[in-house]
Scaffold this motif. Structure first.
Motif, mmCIF file in Angstrom:
data_model
loop_
_atom_site.group_PDB
_atom_site.id
_atom_site.type_symbol
_atom_site.label_atom_id
_atom_site.label_comp_id
_atom_site.label_asym_id
_atom_site.label_seq_id
_atom_site.Cartn_x
_atom_site.Cartn_y
_atom_site.Cartn_z
ATOM 1 N N PHE A 183 -61.458 -15.845 -33.658
ATOM 2 C CA PHE A 183 -60.265 -15.248 -34.246
ATOM 3 C C PHE A 183 -60.502 -13.752 -34.448
ATOM 4 O O PHE A 183 -61.409 -13.347 -35.190
ATOM 5 N N VAL A 184 -59.683 -12.929 -33.791
ATOM 6 C CA VAL A 184 -59.780 -11.478 -33.932
ATOM 7 C C VAL A 184 -58.413 -10.921 -34.316
ATOM 8 O O VAL A 184 -57.387 -11.582 -34.123
ATOM 9 N N LEU A 230 -57.755 -19.734 -39.715
ATOM 10 C CA LEU A 230 -58.901 -20.515 -39.236
ATOM 11 C C LEU A 230 -59.071 -21.774 -40.082
ATOM 12 O O LEU A 230 -59.304 -22.872 -39.549
ATOM 13 N N ALA A 231 -58.951 -21.640 -41.411
ATOM 14 C CA ALA A 231 -59.111 -22.795 -42.307
ATOM 15 C C ALA A 231 -58.041 -23.853 -42.034
ATOM 16 O O ALA A 231 -58.316 -25.066 -42.047
ATOM 17 N N LYS A 232 -56.806 -23.416 -41.755
ATOM 18 C CA LYS A 232 -55.726 -24.365 -41.449
ATOM 19 C C LYS A 232 -56.028 -25.133 -40.164
ATOM 20 O O LYS A 232 -55.827 -26.353 -40.089
ATOM 21 N N LEU A 233 -56.510 -24.416 -39.155
ATOM 22 C CA LEU A 233 -56.834 -25.077 -37.887
ATOM 23 C C LEU A 233 -58.032 -26.008 -38.044
ATOM 24 O O LEU A 233 -58.062 -27.098 -37.455
ATOM 25 N N ALA A 234 -59.017 -25.574 -38.837
ATOM 26 C CA ALA A 234 -60.180 -26.428 -39.076
ATOM 27 C C ALA A 234 -59.748 -27.737 -39.740
ATOM 28 O O ALA A 234 -60.191 -28.827 -39.352
ATOM 29 N N ILE A 263 -68.823 -13.991 -38.831
ATOM 30 C CA ILE A 263 -69.547 -12.735 -38.654
ATOM 31 C C ILE A 263 -68.903 -11.663 -39.523
ATOM 32 O O ILE A 263 -69.206 -10.484 -39.404
ATOM 33 N N ASP A 264 -67.995 -12.120 -40.405
ATOM 34 C CA ASP A 264 -67.277 -11.192 -41.293
ATOM 35 C C ASP A 264 -68.080 -11.004 -42.584
ATOM 36 O O ASP A 264 -67.827 -11.639 -43.596
ATOM 37 N N THR A 265 -69.083 -10.109 -42.526
ATOM 38 C CA THR A 265 -69.836 -9.761 -43.733
ATOM 39 C C THR A 265 -69.367 -8.422 -44.291
ATOM 40 O O THR A 265 -70.032 -7.820 -45.129
ATOM 41 N N ILE A 273 -65.039 -19.444 -35.006
ATOM 42 C CA ILE A 273 -65.762 -18.226 -35.371
ATOM 43 C C ILE A 273 -64.787 -17.216 -35.966
ATOM 44 O O ILE A 273 -63.819 -16.808 -35.325
ATOM 45 N N ASP A 274 -65.068 -16.801 -37.206
ATOM 46 C CA ASP A 274 -64.240 -15.819 -37.901
ATOM 47 C C ASP A 274 -64.861 -14.438 -37.742
ATOM 48 O O ASP A 274 -66.081 -14.275 -37.863
ATOM 49 N N THR A 275 -64.039 -13.431 -37.449
ATOM 50 C CA THR A 275 -64.524 -12.057 -37.337
ATOM 51 C C THR A 275 -63.876 -11.201 -38.424
ATOM 52 O O THR A 275 -62.893 -11.598 -39.036
ATOM 53 N N ALA A 276 -64.437 -10.033 -38.630
ATOM 54 C CA ALA A 276 -63.899 -9.126 -39.647
ATOM 55 C C ALA A 276 -62.593 -8.506 -39.166
ATOM 56 O O ALA A 276 -62.449 -8.177 -37.992
ATOM 57 N N GLY A 277 -61.640 -8.361 -40.075
ATOM 58 C CA GLY A 277 -60.419 -7.637 -39.743
ATOM 59 C C GLY A 277 -60.741 -6.176 -39.487
ATOM 60 O O GLY A 277 -61.478 -5.551 -40.252
ATOM 61 N N ARG A 278 -60.226 -5.647 -38.408
ATOM 62 C CA ARG A 278 -60.562 -4.264 -38.025
ATOM 63 C C ARG A 278 -59.312 -3.429 -37.786
ATOM 64 O O ARG A 278 -58.288 -3.937 -37.315
#
Length: 358
Positions: free
Chosen positions: A169-170, A181-185, A201-203, A247-252
């Motif tokens: 997810f980007v 992502l949580a809804k799909l999971a 990877i969203d730290t 896989i979750d990524t950071a919002g950019r």
């Protein structure tokens, strides 16, 4: 802005220190591994060093931003009103020169524009019908049916039945990637009874990691927090026996090409993944196109539209799918997990775009 470095044996220890001192609004500026001090440091395990920051004038900036937004909305409203007046004048002037003016096609054309469908696309749809049928031979109901069919033909959707997949997810900040992502999971784990694993990877923000960990705990799903492409590759290998990995990524900020490049570096180790570009339908169409262009290095191959409950016009869905030629997979209509999730269909998208279903 307050900036400080924190060190600890692992990421969990460092995050706990940052949260205790700065709170969940802290922003992660840099993360790296460092040697311990002294000669013995060459023989001891490396420590995790995190540089964190916190905006101390948040409340002031918050209200300043809202005042600026309110002013911008007033200007935008005035411009829109002036534009509408000019279009009405021009419409009356050239009505005699266009056989469609004032008829059923003109009425439908106006409806397409009111739903914020791009003017060029709206004209193409009307012209296609006009070439095949004279205006006076069609009722409004017939034109509506033809428009729905033509819009449906322009749309693409893709469905996933739970076969072995890696979903990434980007997207820009604030569109609801982690919640989506949580809804799909939940959809696959609870309703489809699939084995699902989560990786983030969203730290960048502490709150994002904790939010996903909470969802994982509630659903009984394994979760990994990774800091490098190498760690991501290892986490995927550890979850190889699962049906679906998300896989979750950071919002950019899409204009920050360096940050988009960082995401690209992570996703290189995930060949063949389904990469969703997550977008809010409340975003202006011009900005959606800019975001779509700037996220191209991430090689996304499907679209998810969020926040359908926060607007009444959905023409931007047709505009962006026409621009990218990519399929839509899912829609979200609120914050509730997992209820506020819809699987995209041509019929549902067409109804939204034409303003006959929300």
């Amino acid at each position: 802005m307050k900036i400080k470095k924190y060190t600890g044996a692992d990421m969990r220890e460092v995050m706990a220190l940052i949260k205790k001192e700065m709170g969940s609004e802290a922003i992660i500026l840099e993360t790296r591994k460092v040697r311990q001090k002294g000669i013995l440091g060459f023989f001891l395990p490396r420590l995790i060093e995190v540089t964190a920051a916190k905006e101390e004038n948040f409340q002031q900036n918050f209200w300043a931003g809202h005042l600026e937004t309110a002013h911008s909305k007033k200007i935008e409203s005035d411009i829109k009103e002036l534009k509408t007046m000019m279009e009405n004048v021009m419409s009356r002037q050239d009505k005699s020169q266009d056989p469609h003016k004032g008829g059923v096609l003109e009425h439908i054309h106006r409806r397409l524009l009111d739903n914020e469908i791009d003017r060029e696309i709206a004209c193409q749809l009307i012209e296609e019908i006009g070439r095949d049928f004279p205006d006076n031979e069609l009722t409004e109901s017939q034109v509506n049916s033809l428009i729905q069919d033509k819009i449906g033909r322009r749309l693409k959707v893709i469905k996933f039945n739970g076969q072995r997949n890696i979903f990434c997810f980007v997207g820009p900040t604030g569109v609801g990637k982690t919640t989506t992502l949580a809804k799909l999971a939940a959809h696959f784990a609870i309703f489809k009874e699939k084995r699902v694993g989560l990786i983030t990877i969203d730290t960048y923000r502490i709150g994002a990691v904790e939010q996903l960990k909470t969802y994982a705990q509630l659903m009984g799903l394994p979760i990994e927090v990774v800091m490098s492409p190498k760690e991501l590759s290892r986490a995927i290998e550890d979850m190889k026996d699962l049906d679906i990995i998300m896989i979750d990524t950071a919002g950019r900020n899409s204009k920050n090409h360096m940050q988009i490049g960082e995401i690209k570096g992570f996703l290189k180790v995930v060949p063949g993944a389904v990469i969703f570009l997550v977008l809010s339908v409340t975003t202006k169409c011009k900005d959606l196109i800019t975001i779509a262009d700037n996220f191209k290095p991430a090689d996304y191959n499907s679209l998810i539209f969020t926040k359908l409950d926060e607007t009444d016009t959905f023409g931007s869905i047709l505009n962006l799918t026409s621009y990218t030629s990519l399929p839509v997979s899912y829609l979200t209509i609120g914050q509730k997990v997992p209820e506020d999730l819809e699987i995209a269909t041509e019929e549902r998208l067409t109804s939204l775009i034409l303003g006959v279903g929300k």
